[in-house]
Write a protein that holds these residues in place. Structure first.
Motif, PDB file in Angstrom:
ATOM      1  N   THR A  70      71.062 -15.818  47.254  1.00 17.72           N
ATOM      2  CA  THR A  70      70.211 -15.612  46.082  1.00 17.72           C
ATOM      3  C   THR A  70      69.636 -16.937  45.597  1.00 17.72           C
ATOM      4  N   GLU A  71      70.481 -17.972  45.587  1.00 15.95           N
ATOM      5  CA  GLU A  71      70.023 -19.270  45.103  1.00 15.95           C
ATOM      6  C   GLU A  71      69.029 -19.900  46.070  1.00 15.95           C
ATOM      7  N   ALA A  72      69.142 -19.533  47.346  1.00 17.48           N
ATOM      8  CA  ALA A  72      68.236 -20.078  48.348  1.00 17.48           C
ATOM      9  C   ALA A  72      67.015 -19.187  48.556  1.00 17.48           C
ATOM     10  N   ALA A  73      66.803 -18.234  47.615  1.00 12.99           N
ATOM     11  CA  ALA A  73      65.769 -17.211  47.831  1.00 12.99           C
ATOM     12  C   ALA A  73      64.365 -17.776  47.787  1.00 12.99           C
ATOM     13  N   THR A  74      63.425 -16.869  47.729  1.00 14.10           N
ATOM     14  CA  THR A  74      62.011 -17.076  47.990  1.00 14.10           C
ATOM     15  C   THR A  74      61.448 -18.421  47.587  1.00 14.10           C
ATOM     16  N   ARG A  75      60.851 -19.110  48.568  1.00 17.06           N
ATOM     17  CA  ARG A  75      60.142 -20.354  48.285  1.00 17.06           C
ATOM     18  C   ARG A  75      58.639 -20.086  48.333  1.00 17.06           C
ATOM     19  N   GLY A  76      58.276 -18.817  48.214  1.00 10.84           N
ATOM     20  CA  GLY A  76      56.857 -18.444  48.290  1.00 10.84           C
ATOM     21  C   GLY A  76      56.624 -17.630  49.534  1.00 10.84           C
ATOM     22  N   ALA A  77      56.338 -16.333  49.321  1.00 11.48           N
ATOM     23  CA  ALA A  77      56.152 -15.437  50.465  1.00 11.48           C
ATOM     24  C   ALA A  77      54.729 -15.501  50.974  1.00 11.48           C
ATOM     25  N   ALA A  78      54.594 -15.494  52.288  1.00  9.08           N
ATOM     26  CA  ALA A  78      53.266 -15.482  52.901  1.00  9.08           C
ATOM     27  C   ALA A  78      52.724 -14.068  52.889  1.00  9.08           C
ATOM     28  N   ALA A  79      51.398 -13.939  52.827  1.00 12.57           N
ATOM     29  CA  ALA A  79      50.792 -12.612  52.804  1.00 12.57           C
ATOM     30  C   ALA A  79      50.955 -11.958  54.162  1.00 12.57           C
ATOM     31  N   ALA A  99      65.769 -20.492  59.192  1.00  9.27           N
ATOM     32  CA  ALA A  99      66.673 -19.354  59.370  1.00  9.27           C
ATOM     33  C   ALA A  99      67.917 -19.770  60.155  1.00  9.27           C
ATOM     34  N   PRO A 100      69.110 -19.448  59.653  1.00  9.65           N
ATOM     35  CA  PRO A 100      70.330 -19.800  60.392  1.00  9.65           C
ATOM     36  C   PRO A 100      70.576 -18.815  61.533  1.00  9.65           C
ATOM     37  N   LYS A 101      71.380 -19.226  62.512  1.00  7.99           N
ATOM     38  CA  LYS A 101      71.751 -18.311  63.593  1.00  7.99           C
ATOM     39  C   LYS A 101      72.733 -17.260  63.097  1.00  7.99           C
ATOM     40  N   ALA A 115      67.538 -11.593  52.870  1.00  7.57           N
ATOM     41  CA  ALA A 115      66.317 -11.376  53.642  1.00  7.57           C
ATOM     42  C   ALA A 115      65.412 -12.598  53.575  1.00  7.57           C
ATOM     43  N   SER A 116      65.365 -13.256  52.422  1.00 11.40           N
ATOM     44  CA  SER A 116      64.551 -14.464  52.269  1.00 11.40           C
ATOM     45  C   SER A 116      65.100 -15.616  53.094  1.00 11.40           C
ATOM     46  N   THR A 117      66.411 -15.637  53.313  1.00  6.98           N
ATOM     47  CA  THR A 117      67.010 -16.682  54.122  1.00  6.98           C
ATOM     48  C   THR A 117      66.577 -16.574  55.585  1.00  6.98           C
ATOM     49  N   PHE A 118      66.439 -15.342  56.070  1.00  6.25           N
ATOM     50  CA  PHE A 118      66.081 -15.132  57.471  1.00  6.25           C
ATOM     51  C   PHE A 118      64.575 -15.006  57.699  1.00  6.25           C
ATOM     52  N   LEU A 119      63.835 -14.451  56.730  1.00  8.00           N
ATOM     53  CA  LEU A 119      62.439 -14.076  56.960  1.00  8.00           C
ATOM     54  C   LEU A 119      61.489 -14.756  55.986  1.00  8.00           C
ATOM     55  N   ARG A 120      60.278 -15.025  56.452  1.00 12.48           N
ATOM     56  CA  ARG A 120      59.236 -15.509  55.541  1.00 12.48           C
ATOM     57  C   ARG A 120      58.880 -14.421  54.525  1.00 12.48           C
ATOM     58  N   ASP A 121      58.799 -13.175  54.995  1.00 13.60           N
ATOM     59  CA  ASP A 121      58.458 -12.040  54.136  1.00 13.60           C
ATOM     60  C   ASP A 121      59.676 -11.128  54.039  1.00 13.60           C
ATOM     61  N   PRO A 122      60.454 -11.203  52.961  1.00 14.34           N
ATOM     62  CA  PRO A 122      61.720 -10.462  52.876  1.00 14.34           C
ATOM     63  C   PRO A 122      61.563  -8.956  53.026  1.00 14.34           C
ATOM     64  N   TRP A 123      60.395  -8.400  52.662  1.00 16.72           N
ATOM     65  CA  TRP A 123      60.229  -6.952  52.725  1.00 16.72           C
ATOM     66  C   TRP A 123      60.117  -6.433  54.165  1.00 16.72           C
ATOM     67  N   ASN A 304      70.892  -0.618  44.886  1.00 21.52           N
ATOM     68  CA  ASN A 304      70.791  -0.702  46.336  1.00 21.52           C
ATOM     69  C   ASN A 304      69.647   0.181  46.817  1.00 21.52           C
ATOM     70  N   PHE A 305      68.622  -0.419  47.355  1.00 20.37           N
ATOM     71  CA  PHE A 305      67.505   0.342  47.903  1.00 20.37           C
ATOM     72  C   PHE A 305      66.855  -0.478  49.003  1.00 20.37           C
ATOM     73  N   MET A 306      66.031   0.184  49.814  1.00 21.45           N
ATOM     74  CA  MET A 306      65.436  -0.455  50.974  1.00 21.45           C
ATOM     75  C   MET A 306      64.187  -1.240  50.598  1.00 21.45           C
ATOM     76  N   LEU A 307      64.136  -2.502  50.969  1.00 26.33           N
ATOM     77  CA  LEU A 307      62.951  -3.321  50.751  1.00 26.33           C
ATOM     78  C   LEU A 307      61.825  -2.839  51.656  1.00 26.33           C
TER      79      LEU A 307
END
Length: 424
Positions: A70-79, A99-101, A115-123, A304-307
């Motif tokens: 959560t603390e490492a979350a979104t640094r700005g999502a790309a379109a 993204a870590p292994k 999701a933000s840790t692994f992906l540029r676009d968490p959704w 809890n819901f699906m992004l």
């Protein structure tokens, strides 16, 4: 015959894909947070992992390893492309460069943060999340779980549960809510909203129970005063929020009233059920008046819901902010003029653009009469609308017919009421 593993979204959409004979008949229907998703029964073929981008060996990088997702979350999502065009193509370019292994889930994490840790676009999480059918409640993630990043034979990234933590293996460790499955968004960010609703729908204003009178013929009431509430069915010692109906909220598209500002006045503690119900006012914030609405202290909001991005084209505006502030930032709650009738539901992600200002071009090309008069001047210069600029990302967590509540999960710039929301 291709052995490509279809994405969750492709399977959910029923898209016809080539499937190897050995894999035929191994697709099952699973229900995830109210949505039906098809998932493959077999483990996906995983090739040797390409060298992932290395995290810089810096103090900042080392510190980020100690942070929760959560603390490492979104640094700005790309379109990304609109969902209308069909399943999104996910490749290694969609991964967060850092993204870590693998990642071990911690208390305090959220699905959005992970999701933000692994992906540029968490959704895009549903596109890469592989649900292991051998794990109980496979769509839930618990503290202690280890998530691993791998790549299929087609080169597409896959994130899956590599190791279940103790919280998943031993039910006794989940006796406390802290040990339950991680929520999609941080509870602390919406807890005040859940107990003190600040926007009332037209239906609530029309049908909700209301304060009908005060004991001892008071005109207004405060802490320690007893009130009578009409149309309230409740048990002794149950609590409700008392809310004053404020200014109407209008949809800027058609100027119709889609809700009302709600002003929290007090908490009503039921002392004597009946018709009317008798209650004691506690935790007073301002005076309570006859006609004030009485609402459940805790709104039903799934954590809890699906992004996902909306499938249909969405273009709306922020029409209110919950705490009344002028400048809106991360983890603040806003109301938008789009709801269920527009295809908006909990879990949908929207981009937020700062509405471009309208300015006057006093230095533009001038016709003869303007030059004769010595220029336009500020009052008569032609108007020019500046373009909208990306300001942040909004995650919807509660929707009604024509309005929805959203949590600002990322803010690159200051956000304001009337800013535009649209497909990411």
């Amino acid at each position: 015959m291709s052995n490509r593993i279809p994405s969750v979204r492709e399977l959910a959409a029923g898209r016809k894909l080539p499937v190897a004979p050995a894999l035929a008949g191994l697709v099952v229907l699973m229900t995830v947070s109210g949505c039906s998703w098809f998932h493959h029964r077999d483990e996906p073929a995983v090739a040797a992992m390409p060298s992932a981008p290395q995290v810089p060996d810096s103090a900042e990088a080392i510190q980020s390893n100690e942070m929760t997702a959560t603390e490492a979350a979104t640094r700005g999502a790309a379109a990304s492309a609109n969902d209308d065009s069909g399943p999104t193509t996910v490749d290694a370019g969609m991964l967060n460069p850092n993204a870590p292994k693998s990642y071990t889930v911690k208390r305090g994490d959220t699905l959005w943060g992970i999701a933000s840790t692994f992906l540029r676009d968490p959704w895009l999480w549903p596109e890469v999340w592989y649900i292991n059918p051998q794990v109980a409640n496979p769509h839930l993630i618990y503290p202690g779980d280890t998530l691993a990043l791998a790549f299929g034979r087609d080169g597409k990234p896959i994130i899956r549960l590599e190791q279940g933590g103790a919280a998943r293996l031993d039910p006794r460790l989940r006796s406390s809510p802290l040990d339950g499955a991680i929520p999609t968004i941080p509870y602390s960010a919406i807890s005040a909203f859940l107990s003190r609703p600040s926007v009332l729908t037209n239906e609530q204003v029309r049908d909700a129970p209301h304060v009908v009178a005060f004991k001892d013929e008071h005109v207004i009431a405060g802490t320690g005063h007893e009130v009578y509430i009409a149309d309230l069915k409740a048990t002794p010692n149950s609590r409700f929020s008392v809310v004053h109906v404020g200014d109407p909220l209008r949809d800027p598209d058609d100027n119709k009233v889609v809700g009302y500002q709600g002003i929290y006045t007090a908490t009503a503690l039921v002392s004597q059920p009946g018709d009317p119900t008798k209650a004691l006012l506690i935790d007073t914030n301002r005076e309570t008046l006859q006609g004030d609405k009485v609402l459940a202290a805790d709104l039903e909001v799934p954590l809890n819901f699906m992004l996902r991005a909306p499938r249909n084209d969405v273009h709306g505006r922020i029409i209110s902010v919950i705490d009344g502030t002028r400048d809106i930032g991360q983890y603040q709650i806003v109301v938008i003029n789009r709801g269920k009738r527009h295809g908006i539901d909990a879990g949908h992600v929207l981009a937020v653009d700062s509405a471009g200002q309208v300015v006057r071009d006093v230095y533009g090309k001038q016709p003869g009469y303007a030059r004769f008069l010595g220029g336009y001047g500020t009052s008569f210069a032609p108007k020019v609308k500046l373009p909208d600029e990306r300001a942040g990302t909004l995650l919807i967590f509660k929707s009604y017919d024509r309005v929805s509540y959203g949590l600002v999960v990322g803010a690159a710039n200051v956000i304001h009421v009337q800013d535009v929301v649209h497909n990411p």
